[in-house]
Design a protein around this motif. Structure first.
Motif, PDB file in Angstrom:
ATOM      1  N   LYS A 196      10.016  -0.683   4.195  1.00  0.00           N
ATOM      2  CA  LYS A 196      11.323  -0.779   4.842  1.00  0.00           C
ATOM      3  C   LYS A 196      11.586   0.527   5.583  1.00  0.00           C
ATOM      4  O   LYS A 196      11.365   1.604   5.052  1.00  0.00           O
ATOM      5  CB  LYS A 196      12.419  -1.016   3.791  1.00  0.00           C
ATOM      6  N   ILE A 197      12.036   0.429   6.813  1.00  0.00           N
ATOM      7  CA  ILE A 197      12.344   1.641   7.573  1.00  0.00           C
ATOM      8  C   ILE A 197      13.841   1.902   7.603  1.00  0.00           C
ATOM      9  O   ILE A 197      14.297   2.850   8.214  1.00  0.00           O
ATOM     10  CB  ILE A 197      11.789   1.554   9.014  1.00  0.00           C
ATOM     11  N   SER A 198      14.610   1.054   6.918  1.00  0.00           N
ATOM     12  CA  SER A 198      16.066   1.202   6.904  1.00  0.00           C
ATOM     13  C   SER A 198      16.553   2.003   5.709  1.00  0.00           C
ATOM     14  O   SER A 198      17.756   2.201   5.531  1.00  0.00           O
ATOM     15  CB  SER A 198      16.739  -0.177   6.891  1.00  0.00           C
ATOM     16  N   THR A 199      15.628   2.489   4.849  1.00  0.00           N
ATOM     17  CA  THR A 199      16.027   3.281   3.691  1.00  0.00           C
ATOM     18  C   THR A 199      15.310   4.625   3.715  1.00  0.00           C
ATOM     19  O   THR A 199      14.221   4.755   4.276  1.00  0.00           O
ATOM     20  CB  THR A 199      15.678   2.563   2.373  1.00  0.00           C
ATOM     21  N   LEU A 200      15.925   5.617   3.080  1.00  0.00           N
ATOM     22  CA  LEU A 200      15.300   6.934   2.977  1.00  0.00           C
ATOM     23  C   LEU A 200      14.176   6.915   1.951  1.00  0.00           C
ATOM     24  O   LEU A 200      13.208   7.665   2.064  1.00  0.00           O
ATOM     25  CB  LEU A 200      16.343   7.982   2.582  1.00  0.00           C
ATOM     26  N   ALA A 201      14.320   6.082   0.945  1.00  0.00           N
ATOM     27  CA  ALA A 201      13.296   5.992  -0.091  1.00  0.00           C
ATOM     28  C   ALA A 201      12.067   5.266   0.454  1.00  0.00           C
ATOM     29  O   ALA A 201      12.136   4.552   1.449  1.00  0.00           O
ATOM     30  CB  ALA A 201      13.852   5.253  -1.309  1.00  0.00           C
ATOM     31  N   SER A 202      10.929   5.469  -0.245  1.00  0.00           N
ATOM     32  CA  SER A 202       9.694   4.758   0.138  1.00  0.00           C
ATOM     33  C   SER A 202       9.667   3.408  -0.560  1.00  0.00           C
ATOM     34  O   SER A 202       9.013   3.230  -1.589  1.00  0.00           O
ATOM     35  CB  SER A 202       8.471   5.601  -0.239  1.00  0.00           C
ATOM     36  N   ASP A 203      10.394   2.458  -0.020  1.00  0.00           N
ATOM     37  CA  ASP A 203      10.478   1.120  -0.581  1.00  0.00           C
ATOM     38  C   ASP A 203       9.590   0.169   0.220  1.00  0.00           C
ATOM     39  O   ASP A 203       9.514   0.286   1.447  1.00  0.00           O
ATOM     40  CB  ASP A 203      11.908   0.571  -0.512  1.00  0.00           C
ATOM     41  N   PHE A 204       8.944  -0.769  -0.469  1.00  0.00           N
ATOM     42  CA  PHE A 204       8.235  -1.799   0.277  1.00  0.00           C
ATOM     43  C   PHE A 204       8.189  -3.114  -0.481  1.00  0.00           C
ATOM     44  O   PHE A 204       8.231  -3.154  -1.712  1.00  0.00           O
ATOM     45  CB  PHE A 204       6.835  -1.357   0.705  1.00  0.00           C
ATOM     46  N   ASN A 205       8.147  -4.183   0.296  1.00  0.00           N
ATOM     47  CA  ASN A 205       8.034  -5.538  -0.248  1.00  0.00           C
ATOM     48  C   ASN A 205       6.573  -5.926  -0.347  1.00  0.00           C
ATOM     49  O   ASN A 205       5.747  -5.524   0.482  1.00  0.00           O
ATOM     50  CB  ASN A 205       8.720  -6.547   0.684  1.00  0.00           C
ATOM     51  N   ILE A 206       6.261  -6.749  -1.355  1.00  0.00           N
ATOM     52  CA  ILE A 206       4.939  -7.339  -1.455  1.00  0.00           C
ATOM     53  C   ILE A 206       5.108  -8.852  -1.422  1.00  0.00           C
ATOM     54  O   ILE A 206       5.846  -9.419  -2.238  1.00  0.00           O
ATOM     55  CB  ILE A 206       4.224  -6.937  -2.757  1.00  0.00           C
ATOM     56  N   THR A 207       4.457  -9.487  -0.470  1.00  0.00           N
ATOM     57  CA  THR A 207       4.495 -10.940  -0.366  1.00  0.00           C
ATOM     58  C   THR A 207       3.068 -11.476  -0.329  1.00  0.00           C
ATOM     59  O   THR A 207       2.125 -10.755   0.019  1.00  0.00           O
ATOM     60  CB  THR A 207       5.244 -11.394   0.899  1.00  0.00           C
ATOM     61  N   ASP A 208       2.915 -12.758  -0.695  1.00  0.00           N
ATOM     62  CA  ASP A 208       1.585 -13.355  -0.685  1.00  0.00           C
ATOM     63  C   ASP A 208       1.308 -14.028   0.654  1.00  0.00           C
ATOM     64  O   ASP A 208       2.103 -13.928   1.597  1.00  0.00           O
ATOM     65  CB  ASP A 208       1.407 -14.317  -1.862  1.00  0.00           C
ATOM     66  N   ARG A 209       0.198 -14.722   0.740  1.00  0.00           N
ATOM     67  CA  ARG A 209      -0.221 -15.315   2.020  1.00  0.00           C
ATOM     68  C   ARG A 209       0.760 -16.373   2.520  1.00  0.00           C
ATOM     69  O   ARG A 209       0.785 -16.686   3.710  1.00  0.00           O
ATOM     70  CB  ARG A 209      -1.615 -15.915   1.887  1.00  0.00           C
ATOM     71  N   ASN A 210       1.570 -16.936   1.614  1.00  0.00           N
ATOM     72  CA  ASN A 210       2.557 -17.938   1.998  1.00  0.00           C
ATOM     73  C   ASN A 210       3.943 -17.362   2.235  1.00  0.00           C
ATOM     74  O   ASN A 210       4.894 -18.101   2.468  1.00  0.00           O
ATOM     75  CB  ASN A 210       2.637 -19.022   0.915  1.00  0.00           C
ATOM     76  N   GLY A 211       4.049 -16.025   2.156  1.00  0.00           N
ATOM     77  CA  GLY A 211       5.339 -15.376   2.363  1.00  0.00           C
ATOM     78  C   GLY A 211       6.211 -15.336   1.129  1.00  0.00           C
ATOM     79  O   GLY A 211       7.373 -14.916   1.201  1.00  0.00           O
ATOM     80  N   ASN A 212       5.667 -15.730  -0.028  1.00  0.00           N
ATOM     81  CA  ASN A 212       6.434 -15.696  -1.274  1.00  0.00           C
ATOM     82  C   ASN A 212       6.463 -14.292  -1.857  1.00  0.00           C
ATOM     83  O   ASN A 212       5.477 -13.558  -1.780  1.00  0.00           O
ATOM     84  CB  ASN A 212       5.824 -16.651  -2.302  1.00  0.00           C
ATOM     85  N   TYR A 213       7.604 -13.948  -2.468  1.00  0.00           N
ATOM     86  CA  TYR A 213       7.749 -12.633  -3.071  1.00  0.00           C
ATOM     87  C   TYR A 213       6.792 -12.454  -4.241  1.00  0.00           C
ATOM     88  O   TYR A 213       6.657 -13.336  -5.093  1.00  0.00           O
ATOM     89  CB  TYR A 213       9.183 -12.441  -3.580  1.00  0.00           C
ATOM     90  N   VAL A 214       6.157 -11.295  -4.296  1.00  0.00           N
ATOM     91  CA  VAL A 214       5.351 -10.898  -5.448  1.00  0.00           C
ATOM     92  C   VAL A 214       6.065  -9.785  -6.202  1.00  0.00           C
ATOM     93  O   VAL A 214       6.198  -9.819  -7.424  1.00  0.00           O
ATOM     94  CB  VAL A 214       3.951 -10.431  -5.012  1.00  0.00           C
TER      95      VAL A 214
END
Length: 201
Positions: free
Chosen positions: A15-33
């Motif tokens: 995410k570039i909208s936060t100061l912290a180093s946050d990131f999402n992990i999703t699978d090949r179908n776009g589902n949240y991991v």
């Protein structure tokens, strides 16, 4: 809960909208991991892996065992049970030139090695990245890859930095099957390694 039965490849998107180093992990179908957050302003790295961006449930913690140091290692723990998946150990001075880490099991025995495939990509990324304006676009054409190998020399996973603005996307693919605990240990190790290597540029 272990990180198993996943639909690869997995996408890591910062995410570039936060100061912290946050990131999402999703699978090949776009589902949240998972959703990964690195706590800010800590002398020791402290990373929490949540179930999703709501941060309603902590799944794992990754903590450094000492202050900033070339030989730091990072414990990998499941929050609900306190179970240890071992630790990630950075390979000291060698990592200055080419990223190299060991994934150790609960008995401190090396099980996997994470290595950067081409050190020259990092070298040129560092040089070009210092050029005003142009450096912002290195994420589109200077993208390192990392291979996770077992002590048997077999390649199990491949992590690639994908072309993106500010280098905010990575993709993880599993090359061969692996047992559940080892898979969780490797994925958690790669989450931490991605944070460390991205911070270095």
């Amino acid at each position: 809960m272990a990180l198993n039965n996943l639909n690869y490849p997995l996408d890591f998107k910062f995410k570039i909208s936060t100061l912290a180093s946050d990131f999402n992990i999703t699978d090949r179908n776009g589902n949240y991991v998972a959703y990964v957050r690195q706590k800010m302003f800590k002398l020791k790295e402290d990373v929490i892996v949540f179930n999703d961006e709501s941060k309603s449930k902590e799944l794992f913690r990754i903590k450094a065992n000492k202050w900033i140091d070339f030989n730091s290692s990072y414990s990998l723990t499941e929050v609900a049970t306190g179970r240890s998946f071992g630790r990630l150990a950075r390979k000291g001075m060698r990592s200055i030139w080419k990223a190299s880490y060991d994934v150790l099991d609960g008995n401190d025995q090396a099980k996997f090695k994470i290595q950067e495939d081409n050190a020259w990509v990092r070298f040129f990324d560092g040089m070009v990245g210092e050029i005003p304006v142009i450096g912002m676009f290195t994420g589109y054409f200077l993208n390192p890859t990392y291979t996770v190998s077992g002590i048997d020399g077999k390649a199990y996973f491949k992590l690639k930095k994908m072309p993106s603005f500010f280098g905010r996307r990575f993709q993880l693919d599993r090359l061969v099957d692996i047992n559940d605990d080892d898979e969780s240990a490797v994925i958690l190790s790669l989450l931490m390694m991605t944070l460390l290597e991205r911070a270095r540029g």
